[in-house]
Design a protein around this motif. Structure first.
Motif, PDB file in Angstrom:
ATOM      1  N   ASP A   1      -2.430   4.137   3.191  1.00 47.19           N
ATOM      2  CA  ASP A   1      -2.238   4.645   1.832  1.00 47.19           C
ATOM      3  C   ASP A   1      -1.808   6.098   1.861  1.00 47.19           C
ATOM      4  O   ASP A   1      -2.620   7.014   2.028  1.00 47.19           O
ATOM      5  CB  ASP A   1      -3.519   4.483   1.018  1.00 47.19           C
ATOM      6  CG  ASP A   1      -3.269   4.696  -0.473  1.00 47.19           C
ATOM      7  OD1 ASP A   1      -2.164   5.164  -0.820  1.00 47.19           O
ATOM      8  OD2 ASP A   1      -4.161   4.376  -1.278  1.00 47.19           O
TER       9      ASP A   1
ATOM     10  N   ILE B   1       0.832  -1.206   0.000  1.00 43.18           N
ATOM     11  CA  ILE B   1       0.000   0.000   0.000  1.00 43.18           C
ATOM     12  C   ILE B   1       0.867   1.258   0.000  1.00 43.18           C
ATOM     13  O   ILE B   1       0.643   2.187  -0.775  1.00 43.18           O
ATOM     14  CB  ILE B   1      -0.941   0.007   1.220  1.00 43.18           C
ATOM     15  CG1 ILE B   1      -1.965  -1.135   1.114  1.00 43.18           C
ATOM     16  CG2 ILE B   1      -1.635   1.353   1.369  1.00 43.18           C
ATOM     17  CD1 ILE B   1      -2.894  -1.050  -0.077  1.00 43.18           C
TER      18      ILE B   1
ATOM     19  N   ASP C   1      -5.105  -0.541   3.141  1.00 42.57           N
ATOM     20  CA  ASP C   1      -5.515   0.524   2.222  1.00 42.57           C
ATOM     21  C   ASP C   1      -6.219   1.648   2.973  1.00 42.57           C
ATOM     22  O   ASP C   1      -6.031   2.830   2.672  1.00 42.57           O
ATOM     23  CB  ASP C   1      -6.432  -0.064   1.150  1.00 42.57           C
ATOM     24  CG  ASP C   1      -6.784   0.943   0.072  1.00 42.57           C
ATOM     25  OD1 ASP C   1      -5.875   1.647  -0.399  1.00 42.57           O
ATOM     26  OD2 ASP C   1      -7.966   1.021  -0.298  1.00 42.57           O
TER      27      ASP C   1
END
Length: 204
Positions: free
Chosen positions: A201, A79, A197
């Motif tokens: 991220d 990620i 995520d």
């Protein structure tokens, strides 16, 4: 922990295999095992020992120190950096078990009536073992399915062994109690990727 057997696991590991690891982490766990077995022998309890391989999955708390574990680490790296970074030998073989399955096994043993067994030691792991590279490829495919991008696999070790060490972490004793595995590695990986995520991220 499976670490009580050896620092470099190889061959067919069963519950009766020698426990030769001299690392303090392994030695203290083995001492705890002996303490539990001693109480079992004296009929003071029915203690059960799990020798766990490598579990993985998203944590219930963001601050839990699980991000150095191989699967969690490379999902996080996928990620943050769009790369799955393997920091150990790509041909190192490990056994993986989703955390959901570990919870199922724990609940199963809580309800299981095994009173009278004096040697309640069980290997707890997945049905098969993988090289780090082969498991990274499974994770790579799941990234593609889940987030529609294809992270590159990076092997940090420049001098990597060419020979794959054959390693089987036997869970036959667990199966003989009647336990039936129901896990799906890909589903646990998918949930872990989504968790990463949502939390890591940096490109959003």
């Amino acid at each position: 922990t499976a670490h009580v057997y050896s620092s470099d696991l190889s061959g067919n590991i069963v519950e009766s295999s020698e426990t030769t690891n001299s690392h303090p982490y392994a030695k203290t766990h083995l001492m705890a095992e002996k303490h539990i077995l001693n109480f079992n022998e004296k009929d003071k309890q029915d203690g059960i020992i799990f020798r766990l391989s490598n579990s993985f999955g998203y944590p219930v708390n963001f601050d839990v120190g699980c991000w150095k574990l191989f699967v969690n680490d490379i999902c996080k790296s996928g990620i943050e950096n769009r790369q799955l970074v393997i920091k150990s030998s790509k041909n190192e073989t490990r056994n993986f078990l989703p955390i959901d399955e570990l919870c199922r096994i724990s609940n199963y043993f809580i309800d299981l009536k095994i009173s009278g067994l004096k040697n309640n030691i069980f290997n707890i792991g997945g049905k098969k073992s993988y090289t780090l590279l082969s498991f990274a490829k499974i994770i790579k495919k799941e990234f593609n399915k889940t987030l529609s991008f294809d992270p590159k696999i990076i092997c940090r070790k420049s001098l990597d062994c060419n020979n794959k060490i054959k390693f089987k972490y036997s869970v036959d004793k667990l199966r003989k109690t009647g336990y039936v595995f129901g896990f799906n590695n890909n589903l646990e990986i998918k949930k872990l990727i989504k968790y990463c995520d949502n939390n890591f991220d940096l490109l959003k």
